[in-house]
Design a protein around this motif. Sequence first.
Motif, PDB file in Angstrom:
ATOM      1  N   MET A   1       0.834  -1.166   0.000  1.00 10.56           N
ATOM      2  CA  MET A   1       0.000   0.000   0.000  1.00 10.56           C
ATOM      3  C   MET A   1       0.890   1.245   0.000  1.00 10.56           C
ATOM      4  N   PRO A   2       0.643   2.214  -0.874  1.00  7.94           N
ATOM      5  CA  PRO A   2       1.492   3.409  -0.940  1.00  7.94           C
ATOM      6  C   PRO A   2       1.311   4.260   0.307  1.00  7.94           C
ATOM      7  N   PRO A   3       2.348   5.040   0.645  1.00  5.11           N
ATOM      8  CA  PRO A   3       2.244   5.911   1.815  1.00  5.11           C
ATOM      9  C   PRO A   3       1.223   7.015   1.576  1.00  5.11           C
ATOM     10  N   PRO A   4       0.660   7.565   2.640  1.00  6.56           N
ATOM     11  CA  PRO A   4      -0.311   8.656   2.462  1.00  6.56           C
ATOM     12  C   PRO A   4       0.367   9.888   1.885  1.00  6.56           C
ATOM     13  N   GLU A   5      -0.413  10.702   1.199  1.00  3.20           N
ATOM     14  CA  GLU A   5       0.112  11.917   0.587  1.00  3.20           C
ATOM     15  C   GLU A   5       0.616  12.899   1.637  1.00  3.20           C
ATOM     16  N   THR A   6      -0.103  13.044   2.716  1.00  2.00           N
ATOM     17  CA  THR A   6       0.303  13.968   3.774  1.00  2.00           C
ATOM     18  C   THR A   6       0.165  13.274   5.125  1.00  2.00           C
ATOM     19  N   THR A   7       0.842  13.825   6.060  1.00  2.00           N
ATOM     20  CA  THR A   7       0.755  13.316   7.421  1.00  2.00           C
ATOM     21  C   THR A   7       0.768  14.494   8.377  1.00  2.00           C
ATOM     22  N   GLU A   8       0.213  14.306   9.535  1.00  2.00           N
ATOM     23  CA  GLU A   8       0.193  15.373  10.522  1.00  2.00           C
ATOM     24  C   GLU A   8       1.331  15.220  11.523  1.00  2.00           C
ATOM     25  N   LEU A   9       2.210  14.239  11.298  1.00  2.00           N
ATOM     26  CA  LEU A   9       3.349  14.024  12.178  1.00  2.00           C
ATOM     27  C   LEU A   9       4.531  14.875  11.725  1.00  2.00           C
ATOM     28  N   SER A  10       5.262  15.392  12.678  1.00  2.00           N
ATOM     29  CA  SER A  10       6.475  16.128  12.344  1.00  2.00           C
ATOM     30  C   SER A  10       7.566  15.132  11.959  1.00  2.00           C
ATOM     31  N   ASP A  11       8.641  15.643  11.360  1.00  2.00           N
ATOM     32  CA  ASP A  11       9.766  14.773  11.008  1.00  2.00           C
ATOM     33  C   ASP A  11      10.298  14.060  12.236  1.00  2.00           C
ATOM     34  N   SER A  12      10.408  14.790  13.330  1.00  2.00           N
ATOM     35  CA  SER A  12      10.924  14.214  14.571  1.00  2.00           C
ATOM     36  C   SER A  12      10.042  13.065  15.047  1.00  2.00           C
ATOM     37  N   GLU A  13       8.731  13.249  14.995  1.00  2.00           N
ATOM     38  CA  GLU A  13       7.811  12.190  15.423  1.00  2.00           C
ATOM     39  C   GLU A  13       7.903  10.979  14.503  1.00  2.00           C
ATOM     40  N   CYS A  14       8.090  11.208  13.200  1.00  2.00           N
ATOM     41  CA  CYS A  14       8.248  10.094  12.248  1.00  2.00           C
ATOM     42  C   CYS A  14       9.507   9.295  12.574  1.00  2.00           C
ATOM     43  N   PHE A  15      10.620  10.003  12.842  1.00  2.00           N
ATOM     44  CA  PHE A  15      11.865   9.312  13.179  1.00  2.00           C
ATOM     45  C   PHE A  15      11.731   8.525  14.468  1.00  2.00           C
ATOM     46  N   LYS A  16      11.027   9.102  15.452  1.00  2.00           N
ATOM     47  CA  LYS A  16      10.820   8.393  16.716  1.00  2.00           C
ATOM     48  C   LYS A  16      10.028   7.111  16.493  1.00  2.00           C
ATOM     49  N   ALA A  17       9.035   7.175  15.622  1.00  2.00           N
ATOM     50  CA  ALA A  17       8.222   5.985  15.346  1.00  2.00           C
ATOM     51  C   ALA A  17       9.049   4.918  14.631  1.00  2.00           C
ATOM     52  N   LEU A  18       9.954   5.344  13.772  1.00  2.00           N
ATOM     53  CA  LEU A  18      10.793   4.388  13.047  1.00  2.00           C
ATOM     54  C   LEU A  18      11.910   3.817  13.907  1.00  2.00           C
ATOM     55  N   ARG A  19      12.416   4.620  14.838  1.00  2.00           N
ATOM     56  CA  ARG A  19      13.517   4.172  15.691  1.00  2.00           C
ATOM     57  C   ARG A  19      13.206   4.544  17.134  1.00  2.00           C
ATOM     58  N   PRO A  20      12.422   3.702  17.794  1.00  2.00           N
ATOM     59  CA  PRO A  20      12.089   4.027  19.186  1.00  2.00           C
ATOM     60  C   PRO A  20      13.336   3.993  20.067  1.00  2.00           C
ATOM     61  N   GLU A  21      13.361   4.899  21.030  1.00  2.00           N
ATOM     62  CA  GLU A  21      14.499   4.971  21.943  1.00  2.00           C
ATOM     63  C   GLU A  21      14.458   3.791  22.908  1.00  2.00           C
ATOM     64  N   LEU A  22      15.588   3.174  23.078  1.00  2.00           N
ATOM     65  CA  LEU A  22      15.698   2.059  24.004  1.00  2.00           C
ATOM     66  C   LEU A  22      16.333   2.556  25.294  1.00  2.00           C
ATOM     67  N   PRO A  23      15.713   2.276  26.447  1.00  2.00           N
ATOM     68  CA  PRO A  23      16.255   2.811  27.702  1.00  2.00           C
ATOM     69  C   PRO A  23      17.676   2.333  27.993  1.00  2.00           C
ATOM     70  N   GLU A  24      18.010   1.087  27.682  1.00  2.00           N
ATOM     71  CA  GLU A  24      19.360   0.602  27.949  1.00  2.00           C
ATOM     72  C   GLU A  24      20.381   1.271  27.031  1.00  2.00           C
ATOM     73  N   GLN A  25      19.957   1.607  25.816  1.00  5.54           N
ATOM     74  CA  GLN A  25      20.838   2.313  24.886  1.00  5.54           C
ATOM     75  C   GLN A  25      21.107   3.728  25.397  1.00  5.54           C
ATOM     76  N   ARG A  26      20.088   4.389  25.884  1.00  2.62           N
ATOM     77  CA  ARG A  26      20.227   5.739  26.449  1.00  2.62           C
ATOM     78  C   ARG A  26      21.138   5.700  27.687  1.00  2.62           C
ATOM     79  N   ARG A  27      20.940   4.713  28.526  1.00  8.81           N
ATOM     80  CA  ARG A  27      21.752   4.578  29.743  1.00  8.81           C
ATOM     81  C   ARG A  27      23.229   4.360  29.376  1.00  8.81           C
ATOM     82  N   ALA A  28      23.481   3.509  28.362  1.00  7.42           N
ATOM     83  CA  ALA A  28      24.855   3.245  27.919  1.00  7.42           C
ATOM     84  C   ALA A  28      25.476   4.510  27.329  1.00  7.42           C
ATOM     85  N   LEU A  29      24.718   5.258  26.548  1.00  8.52           N
ATOM     86  CA  LEU A  29      25.233   6.504  25.966  1.00  8.52           C
ATOM     87  C   LEU A  29      25.546   7.504  27.075  1.00  8.52           C
TER      88      LEU A  29
END
Length: 179
Positions: A1-29
Motif C-alpha cells: 500500500m502506498p504511503p499517504p500523501e500527507t501526514t500530521e506528524l512532524s519529522d521528529s515524530e516520524c523518526f521516533k516511530a521508526l527508531r524508538p528509543e531504548l532505555p538501555e541504549q540511552r543509559r549506555a550513551l
Amino acid sequence: MPPPETTELSDSECFKALRPELPEQRRALKSLLELLLVRLPAEERGRLERRILRKLKEGECPETALYEGLIDDRRGQKLEQLTLMVCDYRGFDSFEYLAPILVRASGISAPFAYAHDGSKAMPEVLAEFDVWLQKHGMRYLHMDTGGDECAGFVVEAQYVQQAVELAREADIRLSLESF
C-alpha cells in the motif's frame, strides 16, 4: 500500500516511530558520555550531555547524536575543551592544528608537535599519535562516523575497554583501530 500523501506528524515524530528509543541504549550513551567528557568542567559536561541526549530523544541514532552534538560550530564542544577530534581523511593541516589542542585538553602537559611529510596516510598518522599518547597513559579511540573523516577521542588507557563496551551497548562503534 502506498504511503499517504500527507501526514500530521512532524519529522521528529516520524523518526521516533521508526527508531524508538531504548532505555538501555540511552543509559549506555549517558555512561559513555560521562567517561568521554570527564575532564570538562561540570557545567560544560552537563550542557553537552543534555545536548547529545536531546538529539537522541529527537530521533537521531546514538552515533549521529554524539557526533553532531559535539562538532556543531556554535553549540558543540569548545575548542579549548576539545573532546572529539575530527579531521578529513586528507586533513593533515587540521590534524596538525587540532592534535596539540586535544592533547592539552586531555590533561597532558607535554607538547605534541606534528609536521606532515607527505609519506603517510591519515590512519598511519593517527596510529603514531596513539603510540605517542601511550607514553602518557592515554589512547586514541577511533569513532566510526560512516563518512570519510577520521574522528576520535583521547581516553585514559585504563578505561579503553570500558569505553568500547559502553559504545557497543549504545550502538556506537569505537575502536583502537581506524575504520
